[in-house]
Design a protein around this motif. Structure first.
Motif, PDB file in Angstrom:
ATOM      1  N   ALA A 159      43.657  -5.196  48.812  1.00 16.59           N
ATOM      2  CA  ALA A 159      44.048  -6.126  47.746  1.00 16.59           C
ATOM      3  C   ALA A 159      43.678  -7.555  48.123  1.00 16.59           C
ATOM      4  O   ALA A 159      43.253  -8.337  47.268  1.00 16.59           O
ATOM      5  CB  ALA A 159      45.559  -6.024  47.498  1.00 16.59           C
ATOM      6  N   ARG A 160      43.800  -7.849  49.413  1.00 19.00           N
ATOM      7  CA  ARG A 160      43.463  -9.220  49.838  1.00 19.00           C
ATOM      8  C   ARG A 160      41.970  -9.489  49.693  1.00 19.00           C
ATOM      9  O   ARG A 160      41.563 -10.609  49.425  1.00 19.00           O
ATOM     10  CB  ARG A 160      43.944  -9.465  51.274  1.00 19.00           C
ATOM     11  N   MET A 161      41.143  -8.436  49.846  1.00 23.34           N
ATOM     12  CA  MET A 161      39.695  -8.612  49.653  1.00 23.34           C
ATOM     13  C   MET A 161      39.406  -9.089  48.226  1.00 23.34           C
ATOM     14  O   MET A 161      38.414  -9.748  47.975  1.00 23.34           O
ATOM     15  CB  MET A 161      38.952  -7.283  49.861  1.00 23.34           C
ATOM     16  N   ALA A 162      40.310  -8.705  47.303  1.00 23.65           N
ATOM     17  CA  ALA A 162      40.095  -9.108  45.904  1.00 23.65           C
ATOM     18  C   ALA A 162      40.819 -10.410  45.579  1.00 23.65           C
ATOM     19  O   ALA A 162      40.922 -10.797  44.413  1.00 23.65           O
ATOM     20  CB  ALA A 162      40.581  -8.003  44.975  1.00 23.65           C
ATOM     21  N   GLY A 163      41.357 -11.046  46.603  1.00 19.21           N
ATOM     22  CA  GLY A 163      41.973 -12.360  46.391  1.00 19.21           C
ATOM     23  C   GLY A 163      43.453 -12.329  46.078  1.00 19.21           C
ATOM     24  O   GLY A 163      44.043 -13.367  45.766  1.00 19.21           O
ATOM     25  N   LEU A 164      44.086 -11.141  46.147  1.00 23.59           N
ATOM     26  CA  LEU A 164      45.532 -11.081  45.882  1.00 23.59           C
ATOM     27  C   LEU A 164      46.293 -11.350  47.182  1.00 23.59           C
ATOM     28  O   LEU A 164      45.840 -10.952  48.263  1.00 23.59           O
ATOM     29  CB  LEU A 164      45.910  -9.685  45.354  1.00 23.59           C
ATOM     30  N   ASP A 165      47.439 -11.988  47.053  1.00 24.65           N
ATOM     31  CA  ASP A 165      48.219 -12.291  48.244  1.00 24.65           C
ATOM     32  C   ASP A 165      49.259 -11.196  48.454  1.00 24.65           C
ATOM     33  O   ASP A 165      50.264 -11.138  47.744  1.00 24.65           O
ATOM     34  CB  ASP A 165      48.902 -13.656  48.100  1.00 24.65           C
ATOM     35  N   THR A 166      48.997 -10.306  49.401  1.00 23.50           N
ATOM     36  CA  THR A 166      49.919  -9.188  49.638  1.00 23.50           C
ATOM     37  C   THR A 166      50.613  -9.312  51.004  1.00 23.50           C
ATOM     38  O   THR A 166      51.082  -8.328  51.556  1.00 23.50           O
ATOM     39  CB  THR A 166      49.169  -7.839  49.583  1.00 23.50           C
ATOM     40  N   ARG A 167      50.633 -10.558  51.505  1.00 25.89           N
ATOM     41  CA  ARG A 167      51.314 -10.732  52.804  1.00 25.89           C
ATOM     42  C   ARG A 167      52.823 -10.886  52.579  1.00 25.89           C
ATOM     43  O   ARG A 167      53.257 -11.344  51.531  1.00 25.89           O
ATOM     44  CB  ARG A 167      50.786 -11.993  53.506  1.00 25.89           C
ATOM     45  N   PHE A 168      53.587 -10.510  53.597  1.00 29.75           N
ATOM     46  CA  PHE A 168      55.040 -10.686  53.545  1.00 29.75           C
ATOM     47  C   PHE A 168      55.461 -11.644  54.643  1.00 29.75           C
ATOM     48  O   PHE A 168      54.838 -11.680  55.712  1.00 29.75           O
ATOM     49  CB  PHE A 168      55.752  -9.337  53.746  1.00 29.75           C
ATOM     50  N   ARG A 169      56.516 -12.396  54.371  1.00 24.71           N
ATOM     51  CA  ARG A 169      57.033 -13.275  55.411  1.00 24.71           C
ATOM     52  C   ARG A 169      57.613 -12.407  56.525  1.00 24.71           C
ATOM     53  O   ARG A 169      58.202 -11.346  56.230  1.00 24.71           O
ATOM     54  CB  ARG A 169      58.128 -14.178  54.828  1.00 24.71           C
ATOM     55  N   PRO A 170      57.475 -12.834  57.784  1.00 24.29           N
ATOM     56  CA  PRO A 170      57.974 -11.994  58.890  1.00 24.29           C
ATOM     57  C   PRO A 170      59.433 -11.581  58.690  1.00 24.29           C
ATOM     58  O   PRO A 170      59.815 -10.451  59.014  1.00 24.29           O
ATOM     59  CB  PRO A 170      57.815 -12.895  60.119  1.00 24.29           C
ATOM     60  N   GLU A 171      60.252 -12.473  58.112  1.00 19.41           N
ATOM     61  CA  GLU A 171      61.679 -12.119  57.958  1.00 19.41           C
ATOM     62  C   GLU A 171      61.907 -11.115  56.824  1.00 19.41           C
ATOM     63  O   GLU A 171      63.026 -10.637  56.631  1.00 19.41           O
ATOM     64  CB  GLU A 171      62.542 -13.379  57.775  1.00 19.41           C
ATOM     65  N   ASP A 172      60.845 -10.816  56.063  1.00 20.22           N
ATOM     66  CA  ASP A 172      60.969  -9.799  55.015  1.00 20.22           C
ATOM     67  C   ASP A 172      60.331  -8.470  55.424  1.00 20.22           C
ATOM     68  O   ASP A 172      60.063  -7.608  54.590  1.00 20.22           O
ATOM     69  CB  ASP A 172      60.340 -10.305  53.709  1.00 20.22           C
ATOM     70  N   ILE A 173      60.038  -8.363  56.710  1.00 16.94           N
ATOM     71  CA  ILE A 173      59.467  -7.102  57.207  1.00 16.94           C
ATOM     72  C   ILE A 173      60.486  -6.453  58.133  1.00 16.94           C
ATOM     73  O   ILE A 173      61.017  -7.087  59.038  1.00 16.94           O
ATOM     74  CB  ILE A 173      58.143  -7.361  57.955  1.00 16.94           C
ATOM     75  N   CYS A 174      60.772  -5.199  57.845  1.00 17.05           N
ATOM     76  CA  CYS A 174      61.733  -4.458  58.659  1.00 17.05           C
ATOM     77  C   CYS A 174      60.942  -3.632  59.681  1.00 17.05           C
ATOM     78  O   CYS A 174      60.136  -2.781  59.312  1.00 17.05           O
ATOM     79  CB  CYS A 174      62.522  -3.547  57.718  1.00 17.05           C
ATOM     80  N   SER A 175      61.162  -3.927  60.965  1.00 19.27           N
ATOM     81  CA  SER A 175      60.467  -3.156  62.014  1.00 19.27           C
ATOM     82  C   SER A 175      61.320  -1.946  62.348  1.00 19.27           C
ATOM     83  O   SER A 175      62.537  -2.077  62.532  1.00 19.27           O
ATOM     84  CB  SER A 175      60.328  -3.964  63.303  1.00 19.27           C
ATOM     85  N   CYS A 176      60.668  -0.807  62.451  1.00 17.97           N
ATOM     86  CA  CYS A 176      61.429   0.434  62.645  1.00 17.97           C
ATOM     87  C   CYS A 176      60.970   1.179  63.896  1.00 17.97           C
ATOM     88  O   CYS A 176      59.788   1.128  64.256  1.00 17.97           O
ATOM     89  CB  CYS A 176      61.209   1.382  61.461  1.00 17.97           C
TER      90      CYS A 176
END
Ligand SMILES: Cc1cc2nc3c(=O)[nH]c(=O)nc-3n(C[C@H](O)[C@H](O)[C@H](O)COP(=O)(O)OP(=O)(O)OC[C@H]3O[C@@H](n4cnc5c(N)ncnc54)[C@H](O)[C@@H]3O)c2cc1C
Length: 385
Positions: A159-176
């Motif tokens: 999606a990013r190759m097509a210019g969409l921003d699909t990144r998440f802020r580190p605090e919105d990522i749950c590490s498991c």
């Protein structure tokens, strides 16, 4: 060969999209970068009955372990609520087998599936997608298509190759981190959840039974700083000394900050974890990815039939999935933020005050009455209810 749609990623979102799109007569190819669909596993395998119902998939014995009828919620000091609310009911599944089942189902419906093959680049003509570059064991090749589905998981590169921003802020990522363990003392029909700063700060720990004393024991947490210890530390601490045997280790990340802002652009739809279509409170993504993939297939079929793969036409995808689940995701995010602020004492009060009550039949008013001695909890619940 030319295709109508190339799908990047062959797990839940990709395979369910491919199944529905192929059923509608689209020529679809799914490219999965890993050599085997569903491996490595990045899931605890909890799926509700409503998933199977709405996807019209039978919970077959080949991929289901145990029937789940209840969930136990454990507070930091050991207070415990058990709920048999019907929304809990479902199964624990083996994702390795289940993901492969979904891919085979898509292939039987007419989709092509290719593994060990990565979507490496998009072919664009004046901003519109005209194909993709695939890299596999035999090198690189261009494939022409009219649309691309980015079902490539968290922080989607496609999606990013097509210019969409699909990144998440580190605090919105749950590490498991998760172990599959044997010799576990757990009831086969009950999922266990543990909360508290000593067990899983800014997250929770789960024990999902797999039958015959086997269970997936894992935890997910959002790390607020690099100095904080990660999920593996807490998982080891919880399981140490229990005498269980570890038979598998799983690590992964789940986006729990709500969906990305835009899930479409010219010739592209973003689906599943790639779009942040995950419940922010529970981290569950299978059912939501599947619902959105089905909607994406419907919109893609309409777009290709009417020769309108432009961004304006494809915005219908975002409108439809938002109508179906957008409000639920927003509400879950709100709950998650409220729970984020609860300390161990408040979790103890909240869970302790509900101990022994039948949660499936408790009304909002009786819940608030039962909690009248805890004004701080009432304030929290009023925000949640
Ligand atoms: C530890 C853990 C436990 C979880 N437990 C549960 C649970 O119990 N219940 C639940 O509902 N959800 C759970 N989830 C969330 C759930 O697993 C995900 O929401 C779900 O798998 C999302 O599916 P997906 O198809 O969108 O993405 P993914 O499963 O991430 O699949 C993306 C696929 O794309 C492939 N790919 C990536 N880039 C490319 C490329 N360029 N070209 C080709 N292929 C590519 C990847 O190899 C991968 O196979 C859990 C997640 C984790 C990490």
């Amino acid at each position: 060969m030319n295709y109508d749609v190339v799908v990047a990623g062959g797990r839940v979102a990709g395979s369910i999209f491919a199944y529905h799109a192929a059923k509608k007569g689209l020529r679809v190819i799914v490219a999965e970068k890993n050599p085997e669909i569903g491996v490595p596993v990045q899931c605890a395998g909890g799926v509700s009955d409503s998933f199977f119902r709405s996807m019209d998939i039978k919970p077959l014995p080949e991929f289901t372990y145990t029937r789940i009828r209840a969930a136990a919620i454990n507070s930091p000091s050991g207070a415990r609520i058990i709920t048999e609310n019907p929304i809990i009911r479902g199964y624990t599944i083996e994702r390795k087998v289940f993901d492969r089942y979904l891919a085979l189902r898509a292939a039987e419906a007419g989709a092509d599936i290719t593994v060990n093959t990565r979507v490496e680049g998009l072919l664009l003509d004046e901003g519109s997608v005209t194909g993709v570059n695939l890299r596999g064991p035999d090198g690189s090749r261009d494939v022409r298509c009219r649309m691309v589905i980015a079902a490539d998981g968290i922080s989607s590169r496609v999606a990013r190759m097509a210019g969409l921003d699909t990144r998440f802020r580190p605090e919105d990522i749950c590490s498991c981190a998760q172990y599959e363990m044997v010799g576990v003392d757990v009831e086969d029909d009950m999922m266990e959840f543990y909360f508290g700063s000593q067990v899983a700060p800014s997250g929770y720990l789960w024990v999902f039974p797999r039958g015959d004393g086997k269970a997936n024991i894992g935890l997910g947490m959002r790390r607020r700083s690099c100095s904080e210890r990660g999920p593996l530390h807490y998982l080891k601490r919880f399981t140490e000394g229990m005498g269980y045997q570890r038979t598998e280790f799983v690590a992964g990340a789940v986006p729990v900050g709500g969906p990305v802002e835009k899930t479409y652009t010219d010739g592209i739809l973003v689906v599943g974890d790639a779009a942040g279509q995950v419940d922010p409170l529970t981290g569950g993504g299978i059912h939501i990815a599947a619902e959105c993939a089905k909607i994406a297939a419907d919109v893609s079929a309409d777009a290709i039939e009417s020769d309108r793969t432009d961004s304006e036409f494809l915005s219908e995808y975002q409108r439809r999935w938002y109508d179906k689940i957008g409000r639920n995701l927003k509400r879950s995010l709100k709950y998650r933020r409220v729970l984020d602020d609860l300390g161990d004492d408040e979790l103890d009060q909240l869970i302790g005050s509900l101990e022994g009550k039948d949660l499936s039949s408790i009304s909002k008013i009786s819940l608030l009455k039962a909690l009248r001695e805890y004004p701080s909890i009432i304030k929290i619940l009023k925000e949640m209810l």
